[in-house]
Scaffold this active site. Structure first.
Site, PDB file in Angstrom:
ATOM      1  N   GLU A 117      17.203  11.815 -10.966  1.00  0.00           N
ATOM      2  CA  GLU A 117      16.475  10.637 -11.463  1.00  0.00           C
ATOM      3  C   GLU A 117      15.410  11.089 -12.460  1.00  0.00           C
ATOM      4  O   GLU A 117      15.186  12.292 -12.636  1.00  0.00           O
ATOM      5  CB  GLU A 117      15.849   9.872 -10.286  1.00  0.00           C
ATOM      6  CG  GLU A 117      16.905   9.264  -9.373  1.00  0.00           C
ATOM      7  CD  GLU A 117      16.328   8.512  -8.189  1.00  0.00           C
ATOM      8  OE1 GLU A 117      15.152   8.136  -8.226  1.00  0.00           O
ATOM      9  OE2 GLU A 117      17.074   8.326  -7.216  1.00  0.00           O
ATOM     10  N   HIS A 246       8.978  -0.465 -12.122  1.00  0.00           N
ATOM     11  CA  HIS A 246      10.291   0.172 -12.292  1.00  0.00           C
ATOM     12  C   HIS A 246      10.878  -0.355 -13.598  1.00  0.00           C
ATOM     13  O   HIS A 246      10.889  -1.566 -13.829  1.00  0.00           O
ATOM     14  CB  HIS A 246      11.205  -0.174 -11.113  1.00  0.00           C
ATOM     15  CG  HIS A 246      12.374   0.752 -11.007  1.00  0.00           C
ATOM     16  ND1 HIS A 246      13.378   0.787 -11.939  1.00  0.00           N
ATOM     17  CD2 HIS A 246      12.684   1.697 -10.083  1.00  0.00           C
ATOM     18  CE1 HIS A 246      14.258   1.709 -11.589  1.00  0.00           C
ATOM     19  NE2 HIS A 246      13.859   2.283 -10.460  1.00  0.00           N
TER      20      HIS A 246
HETATM   21  P1  FAD Z   1       8.143  -0.433   4.363  1.00  0.00           P
HETATM   22  O1  FAD Z   1       9.485   0.159   4.413  1.00  0.00           O
HETATM   23  O2  FAD Z   1       7.884  -1.457   3.341  1.00  0.00           O
HETATM   24  O3  FAD Z   1       7.826  -1.050   5.792  1.00  0.00           O
HETATM   25  C1  FAD Z   1       6.643  -1.789   5.998  1.00  0.00           C
HETATM   26  C2  FAD Z   1       6.769  -2.507   7.318  1.00  0.00           C
HETATM   27  O4  FAD Z   1       5.518  -3.089   7.668  1.00  0.00           O
HETATM   28  C3  FAD Z   1       7.763  -3.648   7.309  1.00  0.00           C
HETATM   29  O5  FAD Z   1       8.465  -3.590   8.518  1.00  0.00           O
HETATM   30  C4  FAD Z   1       6.884  -4.895   7.258  1.00  0.00           C
HETATM   31  O6  FAD Z   1       7.466  -6.042   7.798  1.00  0.00           O
HETATM   32  C5  FAD Z   1       5.725  -4.422   8.097  1.00  0.00           C
HETATM   33  N1  FAD Z   1       4.470  -5.159   7.889  1.00  0.00           N
HETATM   34  C6  FAD Z   1       3.796  -5.362   6.728  1.00  0.00           C
HETATM   35  N2  FAD Z   1       2.669  -6.061   6.971  1.00  0.00           N
HETATM   36  C7  FAD Z   1       2.631  -6.298   8.313  1.00  0.00           C
HETATM   37  C8  FAD Z   1       1.732  -6.971   9.176  1.00  0.00           C
HETATM   38  N3  FAD Z   1       0.629  -7.592   8.723  1.00  0.00           N
HETATM   39  N4  FAD Z   1       2.014  -7.026  10.497  1.00  0.00           N
HETATM   40  C9  FAD Z   1       3.141  -6.442  10.992  1.00  0.00           C
HETATM   41  N5  FAD Z   1       4.029  -5.800  10.214  1.00  0.00           N
HETATM   42  C10 FAD Z   1       3.773  -5.725   8.901  1.00  0.00           C
HETATM   43  N6  FAD Z   1      11.639   5.244  -2.621  1.00  0.00           N
HETATM   44  C11 FAD Z   1      12.310   6.413  -2.611  1.00  0.00           C
HETATM   45  O7  FAD Z   1      11.748   7.456  -2.280  1.00  0.00           O
HETATM   46  N7  FAD Z   1      13.632   6.429  -2.960  1.00  0.00           N
HETATM   47  C12 FAD Z   1      14.322   5.316  -3.325  1.00  0.00           C
HETATM   48  O8  FAD Z   1      15.503   5.374  -3.606  1.00  0.00           O
HETATM   49  C13 FAD Z   1      13.609   4.082  -3.363  1.00  0.00           C
HETATM   50  N8  FAD Z   1      14.230   2.937  -3.773  1.00  0.00           N
HETATM   51  C14 FAD Z   1      13.555   1.754  -3.685  1.00  0.00           C
HETATM   52  C15 FAD Z   1      14.215   0.566  -4.003  1.00  0.00           C
HETATM   53  C16 FAD Z   1      13.574  -0.649  -3.848  1.00  0.00           C
HETATM   54  C17 FAD Z   1      14.302  -1.923  -4.197  1.00  0.00           C
HETATM   55  C18 FAD Z   1      12.240  -0.683  -3.376  1.00  0.00           C
HETATM   56  C19 FAD Z   1      11.537  -1.987  -3.192  1.00  0.00           C
HETATM   57  C20 FAD Z   1      11.566   0.502  -3.101  1.00  0.00           C
HETATM   58  C21 FAD Z   1      12.215   1.722  -3.251  1.00  0.00           C
HETATM   59  N9  FAD Z   1      11.564   2.921  -2.957  1.00  0.00           N
HETATM   60  C22 FAD Z   1      12.259   4.095  -2.974  1.00  0.00           C
HETATM   61  C23 FAD Z   1      10.219   2.914  -2.406  1.00  0.00           C
HETATM   62  C24 FAD Z   1      10.344   3.056  -0.875  1.00  0.00           C
HETATM   63  O9  FAD Z   1      11.457   2.320  -0.427  1.00  0.00           O
HETATM   64  C25 FAD Z   1       9.117   2.576  -0.155  1.00  0.00           C
HETATM   65  O10 FAD Z   1       7.964   3.120  -0.723  1.00  0.00           O
HETATM   66  C26 FAD Z   1       9.187   3.015   1.302  1.00  0.00           C
HETATM   67  O11 FAD Z   1      10.378   2.526   1.877  1.00  0.00           O
HETATM   68  C27 FAD Z   1       7.985   2.507   2.063  1.00  0.00           C
HETATM   69  O12 FAD Z   1       8.204   2.749   3.422  1.00  0.00           O
HETATM   70  P2  FAD Z   1       7.098   2.268   4.445  1.00  0.00           P
HETATM   71  O13 FAD Z   1       7.627   2.591   5.800  1.00  0.00           O
HETATM   72  O14 FAD Z   1       5.791   2.801   4.055  1.00  0.00           O
HETATM   73  O15 FAD Z   1       7.020   0.682   4.230  1.00  0.00           O
HETATM   74  C1  SIN Z   2      12.451   5.182  -6.227  1.00  0.00           C
HETATM   75  O1  SIN Z   2      11.764   4.186  -6.303  1.00  0.00           O
HETATM   76  O2  SIN Z   2      11.978   6.276  -5.895  1.00  0.00           O
HETATM   77  C2  SIN Z   2      13.893   5.181  -6.589  1.00  0.00           C
HETATM   78  C3  SIN Z   2      14.331   3.821  -6.879  1.00  0.00           C
HETATM   79  C4  SIN Z   2      15.600   3.901  -7.645  1.00  0.00           C
HETATM   80  O3  SIN Z   2      16.648   4.022  -7.009  1.00  0.00           O
HETATM   81  O4  SIN Z   2      15.519   3.837  -8.864  1.00  0.00           O
END
Ligand code: FAD
Ligand code: SIN
Length: 537
Positions: A117, A246
């Site tokens: 990437e 993005h």
């Molecule tokens: P999340 O996975 O967002 O989980 C947060 C959790 O907290 C959820 O369950 C939510 O419901 C809960 N929550 C929020 N507020 C509250 C509340 N007040 N009370 C109770 N629960 C709550 N990153 C990469 O490294 N590689 C990738 O390929 C990639 N692709 C992506 C593609 C997309 C479309 C998106 C949107 C992001 C992508 N990212 C990628 C970024 C990455 O997915 C996120 O940064 C990462 O998944 C965050 O994980 P997390 O556990 O911190 O939060």
């Molecule tokens: C990322 O947010 O790190 C990757 C998302 C993508 O697949 O482009």
């Protein structure tokens, strides 16, 4: 009074069920009971939509030094080197654990298939076709659901963290000057009751804040709740101005915007103007595979110059069968919009994607509040600096959730949870509530999109600030008078998160990484090679 029938007591309270919360929970459950609260169904999270994969050094022709250098380079001088070293060096072990947990990564010739990437100088992205996050969530949740020490509470939305302000006044003097966290007040959305979750360790894993913007790749849950709750509790918040856009989301795909993974460009996809020009070559020698901040700004500038509504991603020169097998989800989703990506250019525009800042932590997930930890997108560990390198986010969540769990396990003394005030249920249901909430939410998103986007200026930021301050006042007044609902919780947090982004952007008087302002277009290493820190107390 406190700890009535609506109080749950647990050794570890985890707020959020994305990769960060689930991974921490699995590790913490080795030594105690864990309650995971999550505001929708257990799989709904940014994690579930992750496409590209997880960056890690997994091949002989790659090296830790190279991954570290690429991360520091993308971070534009603000990454904390020790945090970067931690994720890079500990990454391969975490990927090994995911394999052991049953994550079915895509393989090629009996080895992990490694994608590439923007900003990466090597192929190092482990992935599950273009649906990596869904498979990781599935594997983690299946372990979580069979674990005797872990209970998941779906449709439970955290309202606020419990700190000194919420103690029952016993007449005893406070024991020390530091703020403690002892859990959270939580709305059980189905029964409409507020519960108290008590714990001497609270892990904030609430993810990002993309919903602050009108166009975002983030699902509806990403409303900045964790940052706003931590700010209200008095935690240090950092680098909120660095919002990653993005470059490639499907034009006109609705809300949230459908992501066209950067892995598509890593596979050979080329960005073109309507007339067919490979315009990225004019902006960066890496062309379409330059880091995201550069590509998103270049697209923004091309659109302003041409007046077009989108640019195009071209994969028609690649083998159709290869495109379909590497990106089945993207292929089928685009077909739903009558775009066969093997024969037609994909219309794309940038959208808000990732929050590089958040609740400031040390190398073990500790925040400035005793008993409160943070990991995943809600945190600011120092890994990403002014711009996150692609696919370093899932990696950071794995590494820092593990570090936090191991650190907490070594701790001998947990503070005793004191008596906590019951939730004040007073307030009225307001018939106008939904229209107000929907209107204010839209207004915040529009303000942030128009004035606090890819290219900023003092004038626009100040205009945004005046409007958001007004919304904050209105929401705070409404919050005091009204019975709490999920919509109101989110609105209050969106407004606060927007304000923190604007405030941080106004503080940084230079352009660096994801923060570009026409008033200070140059990077200023002499004065601004530092994090933007906000303290609420
Ligand atoms: P999340 O996975 O967002 O989980 C947060 C959790 O907290 C959820 O369950 C939510 O419901 C809960 N929550 C929020 N507020 C509250 C509340 N007040 N009370 C109770 N629960 C709550 N990153 C990469 O490294 N590689 C990738 O390929 C990639 N692709 C992506 C593609 C997309 C479309 C998106 C949107 C992001 C992508 N990212 C990628 C970024 C990455 O997915 C996120 O940064 C990462 O998944 C965050 O994980 P997390 O556990 O911190 O939060
Ligand atoms: C990322 O947010 O790190 C990757 C998302 C993508 O697949 O482009």
């Amino acid at each position: 009074m406190s700890k009535g029938p609506l109080a749950e007591k647990t050794d570890f309270l985890v707020i959020g069920s994305g990769i960060a919360g689930l991974y921490f929970a699995l590790k913490a459950a080795e030594t105690g009971t864990v309650a995971i609260i999550t505001k929708k169904e257990e799989a709904e999270s940014n994690t579930n939509y992750a496409q590209g994969g997880i960056a890690s050094v997994m091949s002989a022709d790659d090296s830790f030094d190279s991954h570290i250098a690429d991360t520091l380079n993308a971070g534009a001088g603000l990454c904390h080197r020790d945090a970067v070293e931690a994720i890079v060096r500990e990454g391969p072990e975490r990927i090994g654990e995911l394999l052991a947990l049953g994550v079915e990564f895509t393989m090629k010739n009996n080895r992990l298939d490694l994608g590439r990437e923007g900003g990466h100088s090597k192929h190092r992205i482990v992935h599950v076709a273009d649906l990596t996050g869904r498979e990781v969530e599935r594997a983690l949740l299946s372990r979580i659901n069979e674990h005797p020490n872990i209970q998941v509470f779906e449709n439970h939305a955290a309202i606020d963290l419990i700190t000194e302000h919420h103690l029952v006044n016993t007449g005893k003097a406070e024991q020390d000057q530091n703020t403690h966290c002892w859990g959270a007040y939580v709305l059980d959305v189905k029964s409409n009751t507020v519960k108290i979750f008590l714990s001497s360790v609270t892990m904030l894993a609430t993810g990002g804040a993309g919903q602050v913007y009108l166009h975002t790749t983030n699902p509806l849950i990403a409303t900045g709740d964790g940052v706003a709750m931590a700010y209200r509790a008095g935690a240090r918040i950092g680098n909120m101005e660095f919002i990653q856009f993005h470059p490639t989301t499907l034009f006109n795909s609705g809300s949230p915007s459908f992501l066209i993974s950067e892995a598509v460009r890593g596979f050979g996809g080329i960005l073109r103007t309507r007339s067919g020009e490979d315009f990225m070559k004019r902006y960066d020698s890496r062309g379409s595979l330059a880091p995201r901040d550069i590509v998103a700004r270049a697209i923004d500038s091309e659109l302003k110059r041409s007046g077009d509504e989108c640019v195009f991603l071209d994969v028609t020169q690649l083998q159709a069968s290869e495109v379909k097998s590497h990106f089945p989800n993207i292929y089928h989703r685009c077909l739903d919009f009558n775009i066969d990506i093997t024969t037609t250019w994909i219309p794309v525009v940038p959208a808000a994607h990732y929050s590089c800042g958040g609740v400031v932590t040390d190398l073990f997930g500790s925040t400035s509040i005793i008993g409160l930890f943070a990991c995943g997108e809600v945190s600011m560990t120092g890994v990403h600096g002014a711009n996150r390198l692609a696919s370093n986010s899932l990696l950071e969540a794995l590494v820092f959730s593990t570090r936090a769990a191991e650190h907490i396990k070594k701790r001998k003394n947990f503070s005793v949870v004191p008596e906590i005030q019951e939730w004040d249920e007073s307030g009225t249901m307001n018939a106008d509530e939904w229209v107000l909430i929907a209107h204010d939410r839209k207004e915040i998103q529009q303000i942030m999109w128009d004035y606090v986007g890819i290219v900023r200026s003092n004038h626009r930021l100040e205009r945004a600030n005046r409007r958001i301050q007004l919304i904050l006042e209105e929401v705070s007044d409404f919050y005091k008078r009204t019975v709490v609902t999920e919509g109101l919780i989110e609105l209050r947090n969106l407004a606060r998160t927007a304000e923190l982004i604007i405030r941080s952007a106004l503080q940084r008087k230079e352009s660096r990484g994801l923060h570009f302002t026409t008033d200070y277009p140059q990077r200023n290493d002499i004065e601004w090679s530092k994090d933007t820190i906000i303290n609420s107390l």
